[in-house]
Design a protein around this motif. Structure first.
Motif, PDB file in Angstrom:
ATOM      1  N   ILE A 277      22.499 113.241  75.179  1.00 48.11           N
ATOM      2  CA  ILE A 277      21.105 112.924  75.505  1.00 48.11           C
ATOM      3  C   ILE A 277      20.900 112.969  77.013  1.00 48.11           C
ATOM      4  CG2 ILE A 277      19.400 111.068  75.507  1.00 48.11           C
ATOM      5  CD1 ILE A 277      20.433 110.355  72.650  1.00 48.11           C
ATOM      6  N   ARG A 278      21.834 112.389  77.756  1.00 44.56           N
ATOM      7  CA  ARG A 278      21.725 112.399  79.220  1.00 44.56           C
ATOM      8  C   ARG A 278      21.700 113.829  79.755  1.00 44.56           C
ATOM      9  NH1 ARG A 278      22.112 108.473  82.727  1.00 44.56           N
ATOM     10  NH2 ARG A 278      23.171 107.021  81.347  1.00 44.56           N
ATOM     11  N   LYS A 279      22.500 114.704  79.156  1.00 43.46           N
ATOM     12  CA  LYS A 279      22.543 116.102  79.585  1.00 43.46           C
ATOM     13  C   LYS A 279      21.189 116.778  79.355  1.00 43.46           C
ATOM     14  CE  LYS A 279      25.241 120.312  78.910  1.00 43.46           C
ATOM     15  NZ  LYS A 279      26.348 120.919  78.160  1.00 43.46           N
TER      16      LYS A 279
ATOM     17  N   TYR B 278      19.936 112.085  68.128  1.00 42.24           N
ATOM     18  CA  TYR B 278      20.212 110.771  67.553  1.00 42.24           C
ATOM     19  C   TYR B 278      20.371 110.866  66.038  1.00 42.24           C
ATOM     20  CZ  TYR B 278      20.076 105.984  66.136  1.00 42.24           C
ATOM     21  OH  TYR B 278      20.416 104.807  65.580  1.00 42.24           O
ATOM     22  N   TYR B 279      19.404 111.470  65.373  1.00 42.09           N
ATOM     23  CA  TYR B 279      19.432 111.494  63.924  1.00 42.09           C
ATOM     24  C   TYR B 279      20.461 112.464  63.350  1.00 42.09           C
ATOM     25  CZ  TYR B 279      15.647 108.245  63.600  1.00 42.09           C
ATOM     26  OH  TYR B 279      14.910 107.114  63.697  1.00 42.09           O
TER      27      TYR B 279
ATOM     28  N   SER C  55      28.478 105.888  73.658  1.00 44.01           N
ATOM     29  CA  SER C  55      28.639 106.943  72.661  1.00 44.01           C
ATOM     30  C   SER C  55      28.619 108.339  73.275  1.00 44.01           C
ATOM     31  CB  SER C  55      27.532 106.832  71.609  1.00 44.01           C
ATOM     32  OG  SER C  55      26.307 107.258  72.165  1.00 44.01           O
ATOM     33  N   THR C  56      29.156 109.279  72.531  1.00 40.85           N
ATOM     34  CA  THR C  56      29.067 110.677  72.945  1.00 40.85           C
ATOM     35  C   THR C  56      27.623 111.153  72.823  1.00 40.85           C
ATOM     36  OG1 THR C  56      29.620 111.394  70.712  1.00 40.85           O
ATOM     37  CG2 THR C  56      31.430 111.225  72.286  1.00 40.85           C
TER      38      THR C  56
ATOM     39  N   SER D 103      20.162 101.243  71.114  1.00 39.12           N
ATOM     40  CA  SER D 103      20.913 100.242  71.874  1.00 39.12           C
ATOM     41  C   SER D 103      22.414 100.470  71.841  1.00 39.12           C
ATOM     42  CB  SER D 103      20.572  98.838  71.382  1.00 39.12           C
ATOM     43  OG  SER D 103      20.967  98.693  70.041  1.00 39.12           O
ATOM     44  N   ASN D 104      22.908 101.142  70.831  1.00 40.31           N
ATOM     45  CA  ASN D 104      24.348 101.403  70.764  1.00 40.31           C
ATOM     46  C   ASN D 104      24.728 102.704  71.460  1.00 40.31           C
ATOM     47  OD1 ASN D 104      23.232 103.170  68.966  1.00 40.31           O
ATOM     48  ND2 ASN D 104      24.738 102.834  67.354  1.00 40.31           N
ATOM     49  N   LEU D 105      23.810 103.259  72.215  1.00 43.65           N
ATOM     50  CA  LEU D 105      24.081 104.530  72.876  1.00 43.65           C
ATOM     51  C   LEU D 105      25.011 104.421  74.080  1.00 43.65           C
ATOM     52  CD1 LEU D 105      20.596 106.240  72.945  1.00 43.65           C
ATOM     53  CD2 LEU D 105      22.571 106.902  71.598  1.00 43.65           C
TER      54      LEU D 105
END
Length: 161
Positions: A73-75, A154-155, A67-68, A62-64
């Motif tokens: 992730i979108r890429k 993410y991790y 964020s960079t 949810s905090n994405l």
């Protein structure tokens, strides 16, 4: 009405010899161009769905939004979507598949399409080949392909903090 007008414009562009019919060569050219132009459009829809699902899926993401991490992730998701859509449309453009599309559209079996035959059948064939069922399948493949990468991004960032 808008669809019919758009299909008439497409017809005018691809009835190269102006004889009032589309032969296989003209239709195959039209379909290849259509599928080539459709790749980023369909990939964008799947990317949007994937990102919405990802953000809504779990609170950890949810905090994405700002964020960079989200950009990375979108890429990853965008590349997967483009790769899958290119492969899907490339498969549709193979001669055997193009022949099947032509046969589906050629209602009277005369090996060419008149304008009305094209207008009536083109949208049906496209919605059948590129409709929700096909897009859901590709969306599932994108999800399966990107999920491990998304988790890793993410991790990896979360562990740095």
């Amino acid at each position: 009405r808008q669809l019919r007008a758009r299909l008439q414009m497409i017809w005018d562009e691809y009835d190269i010899d102006g004889n009032g019919i589309l032969d296989k060569k003209e239709l195959f050219s039209l379909m290849r161009d259509y599928f080539k132009r459709a790749v980023p459009v369909y990939a964008g829809v799947i990317e949007k769905r994937r990102m919405q699902r990802l953000i809504a899926k779990d609170r950890k993401y949810s905090n994405l939004r700002a964020s960079t991490r989200l950009a990375r992730i979108r890429k990853v998701v965008r590349k997967a979507c483009m790769r899958r859509m290119k492969a899907y449309f490339a498969a549709l453009c193979k001669k055997k598949n193009m022949q099947k599309l032509f046969e589906e559209m050629d209602n009277d079996g005369n090996e060419c399409l008149d304008k009305e035959e094209f207008i009536v059948s083109f949208a049906e064939v496209i919605s059948k080949r590129c409709g929700d069922d096909s897009m859901k399948l590709i969306q599932r493949m994108v999800f399966e392909e990107t999920e491990p990468l998304v988790v890793r991004i993410y991790y990896k960032d979360a562990l740095r903090k």
